[in-house]
Scaffold this motif. Structure first.
Motif, PDB file in Angstrom:
ATOM      1  N   SER A   4      -4.804 -15.380  -6.001  1.00  0.00           N
ATOM      2  CA  SER A   4      -5.459 -15.370  -4.704  1.00  0.00           C
ATOM      3  C   SER A   4      -5.717 -13.909  -4.346  1.00  0.00           C
ATOM      4  CB  SER A   4      -4.589 -16.031  -3.636  1.00  0.00           C
ATOM      5  OG  SER A   4      -5.310 -16.182  -2.424  1.00  0.00           O
ATOM      6  N   ALA A   5      -6.572 -13.683  -3.355  1.00  0.00           N
ATOM      7  CA  ALA A   5      -6.905 -12.320  -2.939  1.00  0.00           C
ATOM      8  C   ALA A   5      -7.642 -12.357  -1.614  1.00  0.00           C
ATOM      9  CB  ALA A   5      -7.763 -11.619  -3.997  1.00  0.00           C
ATOM     10  N   VAL A   6      -7.739 -11.182  -0.995  1.00  0.00           N
ATOM     11  CA  VAL A   6      -8.564 -11.007   0.200  1.00  0.00           C
ATOM     12  C   VAL A   6      -9.563  -9.901  -0.103  1.00  0.00           C
ATOM     13  CG1 VAL A   6      -8.632 -10.511   2.656  1.00  0.00           C
ATOM     14  CG2 VAL A   6      -6.608 -11.620   1.675  1.00  0.00           C
ATOM     15  N   TYR A   7     -10.858 -10.194   0.037  1.00  0.00           N
ATOM     16  CA  TYR A   7     -11.870  -9.160  -0.181  1.00  0.00           C
ATOM     17  C   TYR A   7     -11.754  -8.123   0.944  1.00  0.00           C
ATOM     18  CZ  TYR A   7     -14.284 -11.824  -3.840  1.00  0.00           C
ATOM     19  OH  TYR A   7     -14.603 -12.478  -5.006  1.00  0.00           O
ATOM     20  N   PRO A   8     -11.435  -6.868   0.629  1.00  0.00           N
ATOM     21  CA  PRO A   8     -11.217  -5.862   1.672  1.00  0.00           C
ATOM     22  C   PRO A   8     -12.505  -5.328   2.301  1.00  0.00           C
ATOM     23  CG  PRO A   8     -10.956  -4.883  -0.487  1.00  0.00           C
ATOM     24  CD  PRO A   8     -11.169  -6.346  -0.721  1.00  0.00           C
ATOM     25  N   SER A   9     -13.622  -5.562   1.639  1.00  0.00           N
ATOM     26  CA  SER A   9     -14.911  -5.091   2.164  1.00  0.00           C
ATOM     27  C   SER A   9     -16.020  -6.013   1.671  1.00  0.00           C
ATOM     28  CB  SER A   9     -15.180  -3.648   1.701  1.00  0.00           C
ATOM     29  OG  SER A   9     -15.114  -3.555   0.289  1.00  0.00           O
ATOM     30  N   ASP A  10     -17.181  -5.907   2.275  1.00  0.00           N
ATOM     31  CA  ASP A  10     -18.331  -6.692   1.807  1.00  0.00           C
ATOM     32  C   ASP A  10     -18.623  -6.325   0.352  1.00  0.00           C
ATOM     33  OD1 ASP A  10     -18.489  -7.539   4.418  1.00  0.00           O
ATOM     34  OD2 ASP A  10     -20.225  -6.306   4.927  1.00  0.00           O
ATOM     35  N   SER A  11     -18.826  -7.334  -0.481  1.00  0.00           N
ATOM     36  CA  SER A  11     -19.101  -7.046  -1.889  1.00  0.00           C
ATOM     37  C   SER A  11     -19.595  -8.308  -2.583  1.00  0.00           C
ATOM     38  CB  SER A  11     -17.835  -6.545  -2.591  1.00  0.00           C
ATOM     39  OG  SER A  11     -16.901  -7.600  -2.767  1.00  0.00           O
ATOM     40  N   PRO A  12     -20.113  -8.169  -3.790  1.00  0.00           N
ATOM     41  CA  PRO A  12     -20.367  -9.365  -4.600  1.00  0.00           C
ATOM     42  C   PRO A  12     -19.021  -9.967  -5.000  1.00  0.00           C
ATOM     43  CG  PRO A  12     -21.559  -7.445  -5.441  1.00  0.00           C
ATOM     44  CD  PRO A  12     -20.563  -6.938  -4.463  1.00  0.00           C
ATOM     45  N   GLY A  13     -19.028 -11.230  -5.406  1.00  0.00           N
ATOM     46  CA  GLY A  13     -17.767 -11.822  -5.839  1.00  0.00           C
ATOM     47  C   GLY A  13     -17.937 -13.221  -6.385  1.00  0.00           C
ATOM     48  N   GLY A  14     -17.071 -13.567  -7.322  1.00  0.00           N
ATOM     49  CA  GLY A  14     -17.177 -14.868  -7.967  1.00  0.00           C
ATOM     50  C   GLY A  14     -16.010 -15.807  -7.711  1.00  0.00           C
ATOM     51  N   TRP A  15     -15.116 -15.424  -6.781  1.00  0.00           N
ATOM     52  CA  TRP A  15     -13.971 -16.279  -6.487  1.00  0.00           C
ATOM     53  C   TRP A  15     -14.355 -17.345  -5.462  1.00  0.00           C
ATOM     54  CZ3 TRP A  15      -8.505 -13.744  -6.565  1.00  0.00           C
ATOM     55  CH2 TRP A  15      -8.404 -12.891  -7.678  1.00  0.00           C
ATOM     56  N   HIS A  16     -13.563 -18.412  -5.405  1.00  0.00           N
ATOM     57  CA  HIS A  16     -13.788 -19.480  -4.425  1.00  0.00           C
ATOM     58  C   HIS A  16     -13.196 -19.070  -3.072  1.00  0.00           C
ATOM     59  CE1 HIS A  16     -14.785 -21.819  -7.984  1.00  0.00           C
ATOM     60  NE2 HIS A  16     -15.242 -22.771  -7.189  1.00  0.00           N
ATOM     61  N   ILE A  17     -14.025 -19.070  -2.043  1.00  0.00           N
ATOM     62  CA  ILE A  17     -13.629 -18.610  -0.714  1.00  0.00           C
ATOM     63  C   ILE A  17     -13.131 -19.789   0.118  1.00  0.00           C
ATOM     64  CG2 ILE A  17     -14.394 -17.419   1.366  1.00  0.00           C
ATOM     65  CD1 ILE A  17     -16.655 -16.227  -0.375  1.00  0.00           C
ATOM     66  N   ASN A  41      -5.527 -24.618  -8.377  1.00  0.00           N
ATOM     67  CA  ASN A  41      -6.150 -23.698  -9.337  1.00  0.00           C
ATOM     68  C   ASN A  41      -7.655 -23.960  -9.417  1.00  0.00           C
ATOM     69  OD1 ASN A  41      -3.716 -22.571  -9.918  1.00  0.00           O
ATOM     70  ND2 ASN A  41      -3.656 -23.179 -12.061  1.00  0.00           N
ATOM     71  N   GLN A  42      -8.417 -22.899  -9.453  1.00  0.00           N
ATOM     72  CA  GLN A  42      -9.868 -23.029  -9.461  1.00  0.00           C
ATOM     73  C   GLN A  42     -10.472 -21.913 -10.307  1.00  0.00           C
ATOM     74  OE1 GLN A  42     -10.666 -25.659  -7.745  1.00  0.00           O
ATOM     75  NE2 GLN A  42     -12.894 -25.664  -7.636  1.00  0.00           N
ATOM     76  N   PRO A  43     -11.347 -22.230 -11.256  1.00  0.00           N
ATOM     77  CA  PRO A  43     -11.962 -21.164 -12.051  1.00  0.00           C
ATOM     78  C   PRO A  43     -12.940 -20.356 -11.207  1.00  0.00           C
ATOM     79  CG  PRO A  43     -13.028 -23.250 -12.504  1.00  0.00           C
ATOM     80  CD  PRO A  43     -11.849 -23.571 -11.626  1.00  0.00           C
ATOM     81  N   ARG A  44     -13.316 -19.201 -11.703  1.00  0.00           N
ATOM     82  CA  ARG A  44     -14.342 -18.411 -11.017  1.00  0.00           C
ATOM     83  C   ARG A  44     -15.673 -19.159 -11.050  1.00  0.00           C
ATOM     84  NH1 ARG A  44     -10.841 -14.767 -13.186  1.00  0.00           N
ATOM     85  NH2 ARG A  44     -10.505 -12.794 -12.086  1.00  0.00           N
ATOM     86  N   PRO A  91     -21.657 -15.622  -9.765  1.00  0.00           N
ATOM     87  CA  PRO A  91     -21.052 -14.979  -8.597  1.00  0.00           C
ATOM     88  C   PRO A  91     -22.038 -14.852  -7.437  1.00  0.00           C
ATOM     89  CG  PRO A  91     -20.599 -13.733 -10.601  1.00  0.00           C
ATOM     90  CD  PRO A  91     -21.640 -14.753 -10.954  1.00  0.00           C
ATOM     91  N   ARG A  92     -21.506 -14.821  -6.237  1.00  0.00           N
ATOM     92  CA  ARG A  92     -22.338 -14.572  -5.064  1.00  0.00           C
ATOM     93  C   ARG A  92     -22.700 -13.092  -5.013  1.00  0.00           C
ATOM     94  NH1 ARG A  92     -18.541 -18.399  -2.782  1.00  0.00           N
ATOM     95  NH2 ARG A  92     -19.636 -20.179  -1.846  1.00  0.00           N
ATOM     96  N   ALA A  93     -23.889 -12.816  -4.523  1.00  0.00           N
ATOM     97  CA  ALA A  93     -24.308 -11.428  -4.347  1.00  0.00           C
ATOM     98  C   ALA A  93     -23.616 -10.800  -3.144  1.00  0.00           C
ATOM     99  CB  ALA A  93     -25.817 -11.343  -4.176  1.00  0.00           C
ATOM    100  N   PHE A  94     -23.159 -11.662  -2.206  1.00  0.00           N
ATOM    101  CA  PHE A  94     -22.526 -11.144  -0.994  1.00  0.00           C
ATOM    102  C   PHE A  94     -21.329 -12.004  -0.611  1.00  0.00           C
ATOM    103  CE2 PHE A  94     -22.045 -11.443   3.653  1.00  0.00           C
ATOM    104  CZ  PHE A  94     -21.733 -10.119   3.948  1.00  0.00           C
ATOM    105  N   VAL A  95     -20.186 -11.350  -0.454  1.00  0.00           N
ATOM    106  CA  VAL A  95     -18.973 -11.981   0.069  1.00  0.00           C
ATOM    107  C   VAL A  95     -18.496 -11.115   1.234  1.00  0.00           C
ATOM    108  CG1 VAL A  95     -16.574 -12.592  -0.396  1.00  0.00           C
ATOM    109  CG2 VAL A  95     -18.315 -12.976  -2.149  1.00  0.00           C
ATOM    110  N   PRO A  96     -18.296 -11.684   2.423  1.00  0.00           N
ATOM    111  CA  PRO A  96     -17.912 -10.872   3.588  1.00  0.00           C
ATOM    112  C   PRO A  96     -16.505 -10.301   3.466  1.00  0.00           C
ATOM    113  CG  PRO A  96     -18.763 -13.033   4.247  1.00  0.00           C
ATOM    114  CD  PRO A  96     -18.506 -13.096   2.780  1.00  0.00           C
TER     115      PRO A  96
END
Length: 228
Positions: free
Chosen positions: A169-182, A146-149, A153-158
């Motif tokens: 958990s999740a998979v970013y479907p497109s380039d976007s900002p994001g605050g989850w741990h990759i 378990n990991q908090p956000r 957040p990053r301005a860019f997540v691939p």
């Protein structure tokens, strides 16, 4: 409870708390709404405990839509079984694409291999779709990772970034900002407006991640992108 949000949208709330046991009921209700409202339905957005329904006023009146939604909600009160498909996704778990992989390991007193094994050994359930088109919220993450956000957040997540946050958990479907741990990257495209369906995920589906090596990642179209 069903509440009109505006002239075209209704919010169906099944609970005021996140409850994974509601996923089967929500999945069944989504299917019923899609069938019953058909071309009068503009969009439907399910979450952990609610469903947002948008209608076309040229094809159905708000009063009729509300009555139909109430009737359909009553039909699903006893829903309990999930019949969603199993989606298997390849993931390259490596710090070159999993920018937080080492951090997650250190924060939880684990090795990087431990994190990979713990994340990939479980079958997750699609419990909600939102944030961005094709973004599926998957539960429930093993509490050992378990990991908090991120606070910032990053301005860019691939696109393809496999990430964790809290119990999800999740998979970013497109380039976007994001605050989850990759923690890795999936080279398979998970959102394309030219495809039918545009995303493989539906509420109630199950997701299994499989670790792959660098060559397999490249062969499947994966790319190493430096953190920005």
């Amino acid at each position: 409870m069903i509440k009109a949000v505006n002239e075209t949208c209704f919010l169906i709330t099944l609970s005021d708390q996140i409850d994974l046991s509601l996923t089967a009921q929500i999945a069944q209700l989504v299917k019923l709404i899609e069938t019953e409202l058909a071309d009068a339905l503009v969009d439907i957005t399910p979450s952990y405990s609610s469903i947002l329904v948008e209608i076309d006023l040229l094809k159905i009146s708000p009063l009729v839509a509300e009555q139909q939604l109430i009737a359909l909600s009553q039909q699903t009160s006893q829903a309990s079984d999930l019949t969603g498909k199993l989606i298997e996704l390849p993931v390259y778990y490596d710090m070159t694409v999993g920018w937080d992989l080492n951090k997650v390991a250190c924060d939880n007193n684990l090795s990087v291999n431990d994190v990979i094994n713990i994340h990939s050994e479980k079958i997750y359930q699609v419990c909600a779709i939102g944030f961005a088109p094709g973004f599926a919220f998957l539960a429930e993450l093993n509490e050992r990772i378990n990991q908090p956000r991120h606070i910032c957040p990053r301005a860019f997540v691939p696109a393809g970034s496999v990430a964790i946050a809290d119990k999800q958990s999740a998979v970013y479907p497109s380039d976007s900002p994001g605050g989850w741990h990759i923690i890795g990257n999936c080279p398979i495209s998970l959102f394309n407006i030219k495809h039918t369906p545009i995303s493989p995920f539906k509420i109630g589906d199950r997701v299994k991640f499989t670790a792959i090596n660098l060559q397999q990642f490249i062969d499947l179209g994966g790319k190493i992108i430096d953190e920005q």
